[in-house]
Design an enzyme around this catalytic site. Structure first.
Site, short mmCIF file in Angstrom:
data_model
loop_
_atom_site.label_atom_id
_atom_site.label_comp_id
_atom_site.label_asym_id
_atom_site.label_seq_id
_atom_site.Cartn_x
_atom_site.Cartn_y
_atom_site.Cartn_z
N GLY A 167 0.89 -1.20 -0.21
CA GLY A 167 0.07 -0.20 0.14
C GLY A 167 1.02 1.29 -0.07
CB ALA A 168 2.16 3.38 1.77
CG ASN B 264 11.19 4.23 1.13
OD1 ASN B 264 11.70 3.15 1.33
ND2 ASN B 264 10.19 4.68 0.27
CG HIS C 178 0.80 2.75 8.77
ND1 HIS C 178 0.17 1.64 9.65
CD2 HIS C 178 1.82 2.08 8.01
CE1 HIS C 178 1.20 0.64 9.46
NE2 HIS C 178 2.06 0.68 8.80
CD GLU C 179 3.44 3.59 5.08
OE1 GLU C 179 4.55 3.38 5.58
OE2 GLU C 179 2.60 2.57 5.04
CG HIS D 232 6.39 2.96 9.95
ND1 HIS D 232 6.65 1.98 10.74
CD2 HIS D 232 5.51 2.30 9.02
CE1 HIS D 232 5.93 0.99 10.82
NE2 HIS D 232 5.26 1.32 9.45
#
Length: 756
Positions: free
Chosen positions: A222-223, A226, A258-259, A262
């Site tokens: 989905g993604a 990085n 969500h990303e 991270h």
């Protein structure tokens, strides 16, 4: 070192301040994705510089450094070069020590055509003409912080962007396909709100000067988080104000949340080894909801968490072939197997339970201790427990090990007895199994944080306990005989509850009169449904309870109910009861369908739009006459361009007309697919094509799935739609997969998509 699909031409090593020595041999261990360099004499230990000249390939595998195909507005096919290194594919782009615990700084330069955008983790510090070719430029990026190889990224292609600064001064950009910059604005707004939210929550600033979010045409996941350059599928990032539906907005908000989580949890502090992947993903899958709730309180997103993550995790985790959250991983090829609903959804659910158990204040304090202590380093699950234990003074490791190191979860059986003014509860726990009963010697036990509420105050816990043994008695003080008692307030504890029939009976009016909170109504119904699936109680009991939802206003409660009725329909599709279950669905959904109608009313919001789409789709699929007629009428107007369907109505209308349509309907849908400019619309159509019931049309849809018209990453959802569409579709899809196994396997080998 690690190396895959790379040919080394020369390699040399120069100890600091000494001459360089050339390597004389390269021994490739292809199975292990490694290469060994040999030198003519023993190398001295100490610092030095290793130089490697090599040739790699820009592959078509959606992993490593690969090419992504896109079409320009004028219809020309072109390619972008992009990266996807998690879990173990940086070694396809450059030889390296490709493990999360081996961190380094990276200085990246790219030589690219001068009319292309070149991006990497850090900001550009220099851009100059390339001496050998006037059409190329050399772009140099700033040095990265100390980081893992799987987070390195670079992209070369044609993109537009929108940008802003977060209130902390971080430059935020969203890169879109050329001509679609406007579709990046929604994600930009979410990202700019989210960075400061996380900075405050963790009390640690975002460590890079910029963050880019970019939509990639061909993308397997989905993604991907990085550091500083987050890559997305187009549908997880782009929102068109006119043609995107409410559920897409919500999806984009969650994926961005969500990303970006991270960037701290995963990138700044990284798991020691893939065994701890769950920590990375489970945590981000929990906090994305916290962040969306902060940005969009009107989404009621925590209720949605229960049907999207919590119940899904329980469904899988009740199976005999589930696995513990923490799985020891050996060979890199095993890593992809754990990117599943246990790592993500069960991980998120037990973190939500833990957060509730220790409270937000101590949780934040523990998170800050953890991130500060391990920044730019690696950590294991135990390190997080230790920080949270220090912050809260509770036995976190002992409690949590019962949830992460053993698979499954408990079923708590409860019965009650009135003793004068008090209520005595008898609780017992055993493993909940989808097959009904546990087969084995010693039944596992959990340490279960349990909350209990009563009808006196349905939104507050009257009592919180930690159940750390197989059986327990609990006394609730001052509970009148006419009050109900409910376990698992807010459906936060990761367990199912089975009530004695008298206790259950007293809870049912709370569903009808809505005095039970929505998430508790949902949890009660979901527990009963799973108990009936496991053969512990009768399905008749559950259907009676489902009828009690006639006044239900809440989207998420309906969504879960709808899902369970869908499972029941599938089970009954091979029996004489199939028509009757369709009638039951119509009976349950008609009243809410009539209340909502087809068109938004003034003052409605996000959740009403989601509910309308859900209910009309359910009624249409079940063949509700009035819904069918209206869907056909609106579809005709849509196709003829008289009245374009609103984005929220498209899925239910498309599904309804296809299920009750013929070859002409399918042809019209395929034509709409071809004309669609937006990936979201293409995906919307791809997902519903499987609703068609005629055998030759089912074959046509399956053939379409593997055609050039469908992006490789989306083939899976077309086949999935057929498998979920009808019993004929299921058989046909299974045969199709067997007949085309070689092509599918070669296409998706070793990635997420093969397991889907």
């Amino acid at each position: 070192m690690n190396c895959a699909d790379i040919d080394i031409i020369t390699a040399s090593y120069a100890p600091e301040g000494d001459e360089e020595i050339h390597a004389t041999g390269f021994n490739y261990q292809n199975e292990d994705e490694k290469v060994t360099l040999s030198f003519p004499s023993t190398l001295q230990t100490g610092t030095g510089t290793l130089k490697i000249d090599f040739v790699g390939e820009l592959n078509d595998k959606m992993k490593g450094f690969y090419r992504s195909k896109y079409t320009t507005p004028s219809g020309e096919v072109r390619y972008a070069a992009v990266t996807q290194f998690e879990a173990t594919d940086a070694r396809r782009a450059f030889p390296c020590w490709d493990e999360p615990a081996i961190k380094a700084t990276f200085d990246i330069s790219l030589v690219v055509p001068k009319d292309r955008v070149a991006l990497s983790n850090m900001n550009v510090i220099d851009r100059k003409p390339y001496p050998d070719d006037e059409n190329l430029v050399e772009v140099k990026f700033a040095r990265t912080p100390v980081m893992s190889t799987y987070l390195v990224a670079f992209v070369v292609g044609e993109y537009d962007f929108v940008e802003t600064r977060s209130k902390d001064g971080v430059c935020v950009r969203v890169y879109t396909p050329v001509g679609k910059a406007e579709q990046g604005k929604f994600a930009l707004e979410v990202a700019a709100k989210t960075l400061p939210f996380y900075k405050d929550y963790f009390n640690v600033p975002y460590p890079l000067p910029k963050i880019d979010l970019i939509a990639i045409a061909d993308f397997a996941a989905g993604a991907m988080e990085n550091w500083g350059l987050v890559t997305y599928r187009e549908t997880a990032l782009l929102i068109d104000p006119k043609n995107s539906c409410s559920s897409s907005r919500q999806w984009v908000a969650l994926v961005v949340g969500h990303e970006l989580a991270h960037q701290w949890f995963g990138n700044l502090v990284t798991m020691e080894w893939w065994t701890h992947l769950w920590l990375n993903e489970g945590f981000a899958s929990w906090i994305e909801y916290l962040c969306v709730d902060h940005c969009f309180p009107e989404y009621d997103i925590w209720t949605q968490f229960v049907s999207a993550d919590y119940t899904r995790a329980q469904e899988l985790d009740a199976l005999d072939n589930s696995h513990p959250i923490e799985v020891s991983v050996g060979h890199p090829s095993e890593v992809d197997e754990i990117f599943d609903a246990i790592s993500y959804s069960k991980g998120a659910s037990v973190i939500r339970m833990l957060h509730d158990y220790i409270g937000d204040k101590d949780f934040k304090k523990g998170m800050n201790m953890y991130l500060t202590k391990f920044q730019q380093k690696n950590a294991a699950t135990e390190d997080l427990w230790e920080s949270l234990e220090n912050a809260s003074g509770r036995p976190i490791a002992a409690v949590m090990n019962t949830w992460t190191k053993q698979m499954g979860f408990p079923l708590i059986y409860v019965e009650a007895e009135q003793v004068e003014d008090d209520r005595l509860l008898r609780l017992s726990q055993k493993k909940f199994c989808a097959g009904g009963s546990y087969v084995g010697e010693d039944c596992p036990q959990w340490m279960v944080p349990i909350t209990i509420s009563t009808s006196e105050d349905p939104n507050q816990a009257k009592l919180k306990i930690l159940m750390d043994k197989p059986e327990m008695n609990v006394v609730l003080k001052n509970v009148k005989p006419d009050q109900w008692v409910k376990l698992n307030l807010g459906t936060v504890g990761f367990y199912r509850t089975q009530y004695s029939s008298a206790m259950l009976e007293s809870l049912l009016p709370g569903i009808r009169d809505l005095s039970l909170p929505p998430v508790d109504r949902l949890g009660l119904q979901n527990d009963l449904f799973s108990l009936s699936r496991a053969g512990i109680i009768s399905t008749v009991e559950v259907l009676k309870v489902m009828e009690a939802f006639v006044n239900e206003p809440n989207y998420t409660v309906w969504s879960d109910l709808s899902c369970n009725l869908g499972i029941l329909s599938t089970l009954l599709s091979h029996t004489d009861f199939y028509e009757e279950i369709q009638e039951f669905v119509k009976d349950v959904f008609s009243p809410i369908g009539e209340r909502l109608g087809w068109d938004p009313k003034p003052g409605e919001g996000h959740l009403d739009a989601l509910l309308r789409g859900l209910v009309l789709g359910k009624l249409g699929k079940a063949g509700h006459k009035a819904t069918l007629e209206e869907a056909h009428r609106r579809f005709k107007d849509h196709v003829e361009g008289k009245q374009i369907l609103s984005a929220d109505l498209r899925s239910p209308v498309y599904l309804t007309v296809l299920k009750h349509g013929d070859g002409t309907t399918l042809d019209i849908m395929l034509k709409l697919h071809k004309q669609a400019d937006m990936q979201e619309e293409k995906n919307r159509i791809e997902r519903v094509l499987g609703a068609t019931l005629l055998p030759d049309l089912i074959q046509k849809v399956l053939t379409f799935a593997l055609s050039e018209e469908v992006r490789p990453q989306d083939t899976v959802s077309v086949i999935g739609g057929v498998a979920g569409g009808s019993k004929h579709g299921r058989k046909a899809a299974w045969k199709f997969i067997k007949d085309n196994w070689e092509e599918l396997y070669n296409r998706y080998q070793g990635g997420f998509l093969i397991s889907y």
